[in-house]
Design a protein around this motif. Sequence first.
Motif, short mmCIF file in Angstrom:
data_model
loop_
_atom_site.label_atom_id
_atom_site.label_comp_id
_atom_site.label_asym_id
_atom_site.label_seq_id
_atom_site.Cartn_x
_atom_site.Cartn_y
_atom_site.Cartn_z
N SER A 54 43.26 37.84 36.09
CA SER A 54 44.40 37.36 36.85
C SER A 54 43.74 37.48 38.94
O SER A 54 43.00 38.07 39.29
CB SER A 54 45.20 38.18 36.59
N HIS A 55 44.46 36.39 39.18
CA HIS A 55 44.55 36.51 41.05
C HIS A 55 45.89 36.73 41.15
O HIS A 55 46.22 35.72 40.92
CB HIS A 55 43.75 34.67 40.96
N ARG A 56 45.72 38.12 42.12
CA ARG A 56 46.96 38.37 42.60
C ARG A 56 46.67 39.09 43.91
O ARG A 56 46.56 39.49 44.35
CB ARG A 56 47.57 39.35 41.76
N HIS A 57 47.43 38.07 44.54
CA HIS A 57 47.49 38.10 46.64
C HIS A 57 45.91 37.68 46.05
O HIS A 57 44.98 36.43 46.37
CB HIS A 57 48.10 39.26 46.55
N CYS A 58 45.31 38.94 47.24
CA CYS A 58 44.01 38.63 47.86
C CYS A 58 43.24 40.16 46.10
O CYS A 58 42.39 40.16 47.28
CB CYS A 58 43.48 39.63 48.74
N LYS A 59 43.47 39.98 44.87
CA LYS A 59 42.73 40.63 44.20
C LYS A 59 42.69 40.02 42.53
O LYS A 59 43.18 39.05 42.67
CB LYS A 59 43.71 41.97 44.03
N TYR A 60 41.53 40.11 42.86
CA TYR A 60 41.48 40.02 40.96
C TYR A 60 41.33 40.96 39.86
O TYR A 60 41.09 42.05 40.21
CB TYR A 60 39.80 39.26 40.91
N VAL A 61 42.03 40.65 39.36
CA VAL A 61 42.75 41.59 38.28
C VAL A 61 42.50 41.51 37.13
O VAL A 61 42.52 40.74 36.21
CB VAL A 61 44.17 42.48 38.31
N CYS A 62 41.97 42.66 35.86
CA CYS A 62 41.45 42.09 35.06
C CYS A 62 42.00 43.36 34.36
O CYS A 62 43.02 43.84 34.28
CB CYS A 62 39.80 43.86 34.92
N PRO A 63 42.54 42.27 32.69
CA PRO A 63 43.83 43.68 32.04
C PRO A 63 43.25 45.16 30.98
O PRO A 63 43.80 45.71 30.93
CB PRO A 63 43.78 42.36 30.98
N GLN A 64 42.12 44.90 31.24
CA GLN A 64 41.09 46.01 31.19
C GLN A 64 40.79 46.98 31.63
O GLN A 64 40.97 48.62 31.99
CB GLN A 64 40.35 46.54 30.35
N HIS A 65 40.77 47.07 33.07
CA HIS A 65 40.13 47.62 34.18
C HIS A 65 40.68 47.58 36.14
O HIS A 65 40.44 48.26 36.10
CB HIS A 65 38.26 47.53 34.81
N GLY A 66 41.75 47.10 35.49
CA GLY A 66 42.74 46.92 36.29
C GLY A 66 41.36 45.31 37.37
O GLY A 66 40.99 44.81 38.02
N VAL A 67 42.14 46.38 38.57
CA VAL A 67 41.57 45.70 40.54
C VAL A 67 40.34 45.46 40.29
O VAL A 67 39.76 46.84 40.56
CB VAL A 67 42.00 45.93 41.22
N VAL A 68 39.62 45.11 39.94
CA VAL A 68 38.03 44.26 40.34
C VAL A 68 37.18 44.52 41.60
O VAL A 68 36.35 44.25 42.18
CB VAL A 68 37.46 43.56 39.32
N TYR A 69 37.88 42.97 42.30
CA TYR A 69 37.41 42.35 43.79
C TYR A 69 38.71 42.47 44.63
O TYR A 69 39.75 42.00 44.18
CB TYR A 69 37.02 41.23 43.44
#
Length: 40
Positions: free
Chosen positions: A18-33
């Motif tokens: 998912s893209h949230r604000h300025c972050k890419y969030v993995c459902p398994q690992h949380g914020v990745v980028y």
Amino acid sequence: MAEKANGRPCPLCGESMSHRHCKYVCPQHGVVYDCSDTFY
């Protein structure tokens, strides 16, 4: 409101992130980028 997956795969597991604000969030690992990362 649910965040929409943009299709970018997580580099750790391949799940669509998912893209949230300025972050890419993995459902398994949380914020990745986030904005401080200089690579994609």
